[in-house]
Design a protein around this motif. Structure first.
Motif, PDB file in Angstrom:
ATOM      1  N   GLU C  20      13.445  46.777 -55.689  1.00 20.86           N
ATOM      2  CA  GLU C  20      14.612  45.816 -56.087  1.00 20.86           C
ATOM      3  C   GLU C  20      14.876  44.922 -55.313  1.00 20.86           C
ATOM      4  O   GLU C  20      14.542  44.701 -54.289  1.00 20.86           O
ATOM      5  CB  GLU C  20      15.638  47.202 -56.310  1.00 20.86           C
ATOM      6  N   HIS C  22      17.120  42.483 -53.014  1.00 27.01           N
ATOM      7  CA  HIS C  22      18.198  42.742 -52.126  1.00 27.01           C
ATOM      8  C   HIS C  22      19.529  42.582 -52.732  1.00 27.01           C
ATOM      9  O   HIS C  22      19.760  41.653 -53.489  1.00 27.01           O
ATOM     10  CB  HIS C  22      18.008  41.799 -50.762  1.00 27.01           C
ATOM     11  N   SER C  23      20.417  43.321 -52.629  1.00 30.88           N
ATOM     12  CA  SER C  23      21.828  43.439 -53.218  1.00 30.88           C
ATOM     13  C   SER C  23      23.050  42.791 -52.325  1.00 30.88           C
ATOM     14  O   SER C  23      23.806  42.398 -52.819  1.00 30.88           O
ATOM     15  CB  SER C  23      22.335  44.744 -53.761  1.00 30.88           C
ATOM     16  N   ASP C  24      22.413  42.516 -51.059  1.00 29.82           N
ATOM     17  CA  ASP C  24      23.400  42.070 -50.317  1.00 29.82           C
ATOM     18  C   ASP C  24      23.369  40.381 -49.783  1.00 29.82           C
ATOM     19  O   ASP C  24      23.994  40.263 -48.967  1.00 29.82           O
ATOM     20  CB  ASP C  24      23.532  42.925 -48.886  1.00 29.82           C
ATOM     21  N   SER C  27      20.759  36.153 -54.789  1.00 31.74           N
ATOM     22  CA  SER C  27      19.656  36.038 -55.553  1.00 31.74           C
ATOM     23  C   SER C  27      18.686  34.882 -55.155  1.00 31.74           C
ATOM     24  O   SER C  27      19.144  33.766 -54.963  1.00 31.74           O
ATOM     25  CB  SER C  27      19.792  36.397 -56.994  1.00 31.74           C
TER      26      SER C  27
END
Lengths: 487, 444, 487, 444
Positions: C20, C22-24, C27
């Protein structure tokens, strides 16, 4: 060719791995330290082989086995799903694998954190208030659970002596109840494959300690009347035990606690995909509602001011059911599985297991009899009585399945279905695998009429074919020494 | 999700085949009232990479016995496991198969179990062994049940106190379930006094928790005098040097199998073994593998005498055991094949050699062995510590040594006793460092 | 059944391992960062499969392979001895496997210590003054060595252009000489299977840069005249190159340096038992006498005041032959092997390899022609011309050996023997394995007369049988895309 | 000794069969004068247990990239390797077999190589790929030789400087062996000036050592303008996002394969890959696997076009390569199968995502990228460091960070340039910590 044994490769004096004595301290003379009569004089009888012999022998033996890694393994009730490799890797980390059970709690905080998180996850999934990870397997969890029920009732001054078990139950249920000192009474199934509620209502009485139930049951059918069943048992003063063998069907959809169960075990090697290892190890944590928590096996894992610790306070605990804390290596894998899936993932697991089973059943029901015309959960049972009438028993069909490259489904279980073939596809099998299995089952059904010998004599391409099992049991040869003595 | 192979198209095709629009329809048989109407309260899913980092971190927060010398024992020993054990036992065909119900596809597991049964039989000096139990403690428990099952109105099981406290506790749980009673004797004399016609079994550990080896013959003899079965629980490595209980007449020999090629794994999974004399073969709990001939006359192996088991006999089964610890028994089988008779003796002798060195050095500090300074031992012994054993262990841990176990934590009467085990992996330097730190602590 | 390919299991949209984003952090939009024409538009073409598919596919493929772990693998010249599992375990330790080649020297002192000790051990075993571990394989070591000879001669102002190679040599020898810009001259063998010393004396001249020699040679024969050979080449101003392919025969008995060789490579995957991996990786360290040391590839491993370090001083080095430092994972295994054996162990290895070869030869020579009636070293060559006259070529016999459960010996090499079958048992095979092989070879020899078809059509029980290799080469299909296009 | 199975009896029986009294007689053909008459001067043998302890200690003396975040790259990346790669590639039948000379017993290796060739061909946008090379550097070297072997009197090979210095050095060694010359151009303009009818090949790395991706199309075009072959060396993971050189017309695409499921192993063994356009298939070095039919019509795989190879063609072979890096290529094949097209894109994108975060944060410290602050990059880039890069790296190492590589150690003209690579394993916390420590160091 006979299946080989490592003993046959033994040559006197051949050596594998050696351990030289220490050279920097005085040598050790056994005779000087141990009384003569306690010194072993008989040979140990282990094979004398080289490392190369060992590697080749067990490499060869492994290839005589069929595992999930080999192919489709629809063994009903056993949930032979794909076993993730990363979970095995994790369990092998020295920080998990090379830790002694007597180490101080302060030196194993990572592991205790994991175990606590797993307990919490299992509580949430089962809808229970407390969990012990100690039981080593499903049957072991059953024993633990039933002993807790017994202790709880005893503390209430009730000497109830009967455990009710449906006629479709796993053999472990009555065996466990009996091991726990209970009398077993068998509850009949109704025409829809569920517990006969009326019969149950008749059977419960002041001696009823509880009912052991698998839901979905071993026919793969959800007990639609579960709430009524729970009421009946509870009204009679008994408790409800949930055999988690089939929990793979319901995660995120319904929880045993919400169905009215008081005690639950979960088979981590099934639902949480830890590998079955040729027969084990498994793991069978038990969960209970608050009123039964004091009876859980000790030690319990608790949070203290300096971290997590094992609480050896016995209190009303039933005691211990095994050494130390449970099958930690299995628990690590189950935790890894839990964290890999999370809330949505586990729900998808169950939904897909159920979708696969219903799809497979739908296709197979064109040729094979389904004793109950119902939506199934994660597995189903066919009755091969029509095939038997045409000349092929369930066993014949199962053996013939081997020739098509699959492991056979469970046969002759549950006992309530004649010529039962019990199929559990699991969620990790793809549509094309199911379709290939369907094709094979159709082809075998054709063969019963067109080429019956090929079915009766199956399997044909295995390293060995059908055995004379009756003869083997009449004159059991259980060891190499006995086998040598025979020849 | 993670291990589900279905593509959206395939998923839809399967729904179509079932003539349903959603899997929800497959769950309509769950009573509305019981359904879970919220997501499970669980952490969000981790990718394999995230998972591996998370688990590496948790693993790193535990001290492991490769980082510091350990003197812990009590049935679980930090023994050397040859690399070939893991390389072979981890093969997918062994790991991902199940109980060998279909013999034609399970000869690998079956042949290995047959080898295991043979090795355990031979090590223990008995007639036959079964395929494996969960662990040593539950094996002792099942032995007690077997003895109680012999009937004749015997309702007690007697154990000598040197039996591992966890085994004692499990026996207690098991026999109480049957309505029977466990009595624990402090000494041979006490045992002789307590047993009688009510005694179904006498349980003894050999070597016991204090490292004693000499009590077994008399305990076995006494059991037989009162018509009870004699059950010995043994560290299997010790049997490489000691007269096996089967030869002394023990009826059942059980034990914890970890020392045979199994990782410590914080206590499990390892395995228990269970061996019996001939009269008890058909009473044995769990799986048994026997020789069979196939239709073409080839020798192979099958599960046999299944009429004892729960899946056939249900409430009349000898035990409820179903899943056992087959993979752990396989590791032990491979281990025993690799080291052979000579290697297993060397493991035990090398351990004993260093243990006696350590004991001598501790003696030179004025420390004495329990229960007697002169009792024979192999590689495990107990020491009277002048002071707080837990404090000593904390001192050692600060110095990066996992000291012995404080037996007082198991049993009040053992307060001040320090159980030390020395495996073949311990070096002179390890022992010297332990002795120095003990001296340091004593002179604090 | 066709041999399966993972591409055939691919289904559009099926997923294995995911990563996935990175969510932090913000994007990443590829279009915003990379020019449009550099953004890939064509599919990657990798299979779309689940982890379960991958595990089953490669598990199944592995079982189509025969390795040393499967059984006896007497492939002449390749030294297929038992590969110790502990060595693989060691190479997988994170401190060896998860170390970046650009890490500061101070962070890899354990590894550098190991490499230095291995260099020292190889110097001692080969009788050389300096060693570089850089070459990745035997042929790579040859190239390194020949380039050093070239550089050394060039520095002495000599433009010698010929490398001499015996007619029995491995193909890599002439190929290497040619790759290094030399002309190859082939030295004939004498009637005893050795270098024809008289012919050699005639052939050397002022253009002779050196002689490449395997000793024992590819016939398994020790070059009895090695000292004379060395003299002739040295007298002519050339250097002697030792191809270490057969060093398993001589450890502790004789050293290339003591025979007069100037440059040596050792095949660690042969003599030091690192696994062959289906074709590699190997490792081919080179050793040299002092006068050639300045020409070794850089960087060199040296001891400094703060520990071991890589010296990038180029000086007269021939440069680099591969990136970084060599096949470190292989070197770890070789070091483990070295330390497992020590001085007496390595000698026993060679002695037993030679004993096994002579025992096997003695028994086989009752039925099969041995072109030279001499003691052999670790391997030997049979000539199946009599069998050919009776109707079975060496290839037929080799294929028939498969049916008896063994991997076939090398065929049609060395070229100096007609219908050659080249057998190398190695020291890790037991007498009963050799005896079983002898029985098989006798039986096959009988079959040539009694049941010729069974030999000509062998193998019979493999997953596939003989291929039309000529057709495969005429219309090569080298990729899945081409295969799909074909069908 | 260690792995020799012979019992003394068997050893003697074999001597007897040979009618000799000692193995010494088998070594009499060694000239007396050359024989080694003393024991080898080597340390004494270690038992497996001692060896494992010794090697564990040596391994423990190295810092590994699981212990600290690493920003090292340069063709070798700290990527996540799914657990199934090792579990499958370590199976004995793969590990202990050799070059698949006998196809009937080698379909596992052969099919896997065919898959590998297919995956590399597809990733690189070429016509075909071979079975594997030793590493990326020697693959570039062999590509240069292939180009020189095309004849036509071309005696030079030109490379753009962004090619990995080890590759440059290996190319130099290889082409000089052939009597040819390597010229290195500093820039596209310099390259355009230096190439001509003497140029056999133009070598370019894509992305290059500074992370640049834009130079490839013009370099390839220019190569073709002068009649030279265009050779591109590529990080295969980058090709998940970038137009493959094969599609731009590169004749040969090679590279270092480590990022595809191979451990770093301090630089080796990993593998090189080698892919070509159709005209060069029969010039390719090393093994090639092709489809074949067996006598029963079944599809299988064989080594093919072997006439190129040393064991057939000897001094006229296209290369001397014999052993390649098959097992490493197998790991890559399993890796690519596991992650698939989407997974490989995700690996590259996730790396690029975090790399761009890091670059932005470093930019906020006033640090600039080389060669230009605006050049596109994916997950590797170079930074101008104001001061001593080695000192910065030492500071970071003290803080338990493996900083970037000082490119000045490879090339004087790169002094002060700091190469940073960000893999998918790096977290925001890793990058933030790096940035903080850089800031700390800058303000020292």
């Amino acid at each position: 060719m006979d299946v080989p044994l490592i003993f046959e490769k033994s040559r006197p004096g051949r050596r594998g791995v050696r351990f030289e004595p220490h050279s920097d301290v005085a040598s050790f003379n056994l005779e000087a330290h141990i009384p003569a009569e306690l010194i072993r004089r008989t040979p140990l009888g282990l094979p004398e082989v080289a490392e190369n012999d060992v590697v080749r022998h067990y490499t060869a033996l492994s290839t005589l086995n069929y595992g999930v890694d080999t192919g489709f393994y629809p063994l009903g009730s056993c949930t032979m799903k794909y076993n993730p490799k990363v979970n095995d890797w994790a369990a092998g980390l020295p920080g998990f694998a090379d830790v002694h059970p007597l180490q101080p709690d302060s030196t194993v905080q990572g592991l205790l954190t994991l175990l606590k998180a797993l307990e919490d996850g299992l509580k949430e999934i089962s809808g229970m208030d407390a969990v012990s990870l100690q039981p080593a397997a499903g049957a072991h969890g059953e024993l633990t659970g039933i002993l807790m029920i017994k202790a709880y009732l005893r503390d209430r001054g009730e000497n109830r002596r009967t455990i009710l078990v449906p006629d479709s139950a796993h053999g472990t249920n009555p065996a466990t109840a009996s091991m726990a000192g209970f009398e077993v009474k068998v509850v009949p199934s109704n025409t829809r494959g569920g517990v006969d509620v009326d019969a149950l209502a008749q059977m419960v009485d002041e001696n009823t300690a509880g009912l052991m139930l698998t839901n979905p049951n071993t026919l793969g059918l959800f007990e639609e009347d579960i709430l009524a069943i729970a009421d009946i048992v509870h009204q009679a003063g008994g408790l409800l035990y949930y055999d988690g063998a089939n929990a793979n069907a319901i995660m995120g959809r319904v929880r045993p606690g919400d169905m009215g169960f008081d005690v639950v075990h979960l088979n981590l090697h099934k639902t949480f995909s830890t590998p079955h290892g040729g027969g084990g190890p498994g793991s069978g944590p038990v969960g209970v509602t608050a009123k039964l928590e004091p009876y859980l096996p000790y030690p319990r894992l608790r949070q203290g001011s300096e971290g997590l610790y094992w609480d050896y306070h016995v209190g009303r605990s039933i005691g211990k059911v095994r050494s130390y804390y449970g099958n930690v290596g299995v628990l690590v894998r189950a935790y890894a599985y839990l964290r890999s899936h999370g809330q949505e993932g586990l729900k998808a697991v169950s939904e897909t297991a159920v979708l696969n089973a219903n799809y497979l059943l739908k296709q197979l029901s064109e040729r094979y009899r389904t004793p109950y015309d119902r939506t199934v959960k994660h597995e189903f049972v066919l009755s091969l009585t029509p095939q038997k009438a045409r000349g092929a028993r369930a066993l014949d069909v199962a053996k013939r399945i081997i020739d098509y490259g699959f492991y056979p489904p469970t046969v002759y279980f549950p006992l309530v279905v004649d010529e039962a073939l019990m199929v559990e596809p699991t969620e990790t099998e793809s549509k094309e695998t199911l379709d290939r299995f369907i094709e094979a089952m159709r082809a075998i059904d054709d063969e019963i009429d067109q080429n019956p010998d090929v079915v009766h004599e199956a399997p044909h391409h295995t390293v060995v074919r059908r055995f004379d099992e009756a003869e083997a049991a009449r004159h059991p040869v259980l060891t190499w020494q006995q086998l040598k003595g025979e020849s | 999700m993670r291990y589900i192979p279905h593509t959206p198209d395939e998923y839809q095709a399967m729904l179509d085949a079932l003539n349903i629009s959603s899997v929800d329809e497959l769950f309509e048989d769950i009573p509305e009232q019981a359904r879970l109407k919220r997501p499970l309260d669980l952490p969000k899913a981790l990718s394999e990479m995230e998972l591996s980092q998370h688990l590496s971190r948790l693993a790193g927060e535990n001290l492991n016995v490769n980082e510091v010398p350990s003197f812990l024992g009590g049935g679980y020993y930090d023994r050397y496991i040859p690399a070939a054990v893991g390389a072979l036992a981890s093969r997918g065909e062994f790991v991902t198969s199940y109980t060998p119900y279909q013999a034609e596809l399970s000869q690998g597991t079956l042949a290995a179990i047959f080898e295991f049964q043979s090795m355990i039989q031979s090590l223990t000096g008995t007639y036959a062994a079964q395929a494996s139990m969960y662990d040593g403690a539950s094996a002792v428990g099942e032995a007690a049940l077997l003895a109680l099952g012999q009937g004749r109105g015997r309702t007690e099981v007697a154990a000598l106190k040197g039996l591992h406290p966890d085994s004692l506790q499990v026996v207690k749980t098991y026999v109480q379930a049957r309505g029977a009673k466990l009595v624990v004797a402090d000494s041979l004399e006490d045992l002789e006094a307590q047993v009688g016609p009510q005694t179904a079994a006498v349980l003894i550990q050999y070597p016991d928790m204090l490292g004693q080896v000499t009590l077994a013959p008399r305990a076995i003899e006494r059991a037989h005098q009162v018509g009870a079965l004699a059950v010995a629980a043994c560290d299997p490595v010790a049997l490489a040097l000691l007269t096996p209980p089967g030869e002394m007449g023990a009826d059942i020999v059980v034990g914890e199998g970890q020392p045979l090629g199994n990782h410590l794994t914080y206590g499990g999974p390892t395995f228990g073994y269970f061996a019996v004399q001939k009269p008890f073969v058909r009473k044995i709990p769990g799986r048994l593998v026997g020789v069979a001939k196939d239709v073409e006359g080839r020798r192979g192996f099958v599960l046999t005498l299944q009429a004892r088991e729960q899946h056939i006999r249900r409430e009349k089964a000898t035990s409820n055991i179903c899943s056992n610890h087959s993979l752990n028994a396989l590791m032990a089988t491979i281990y025993m094949a690799l080291v052979g008779s000579s290697g297993l003796r060397e493991v035990a002798l090398r351990s004993a050699q260093m243990a006696h060195y350590l004991e001598e050095r501790l003696r030179s500090l004025g420390l004495e062995r329990a229960p007697s300074p002169s009792a024979p031992f192999l590689y495990e012994f107990a020491i009277h510590v002048p002071g707080d054993v837990d404090d000593l262990n904390r001192h050692l841990l600060d110095k990066k040594i996992l000291g012995g176990f404080h037996l007082g934590r198991f049993d009040q009467s053992w307060r001040g006793l320090w159980q030390l085990a020395v495996s073949e992996r311990r070096t002179k330097a390890d022992c010297d460092r332990l002795v120095e730190e003990v001296a340091q602590w004593m002179s604090r």
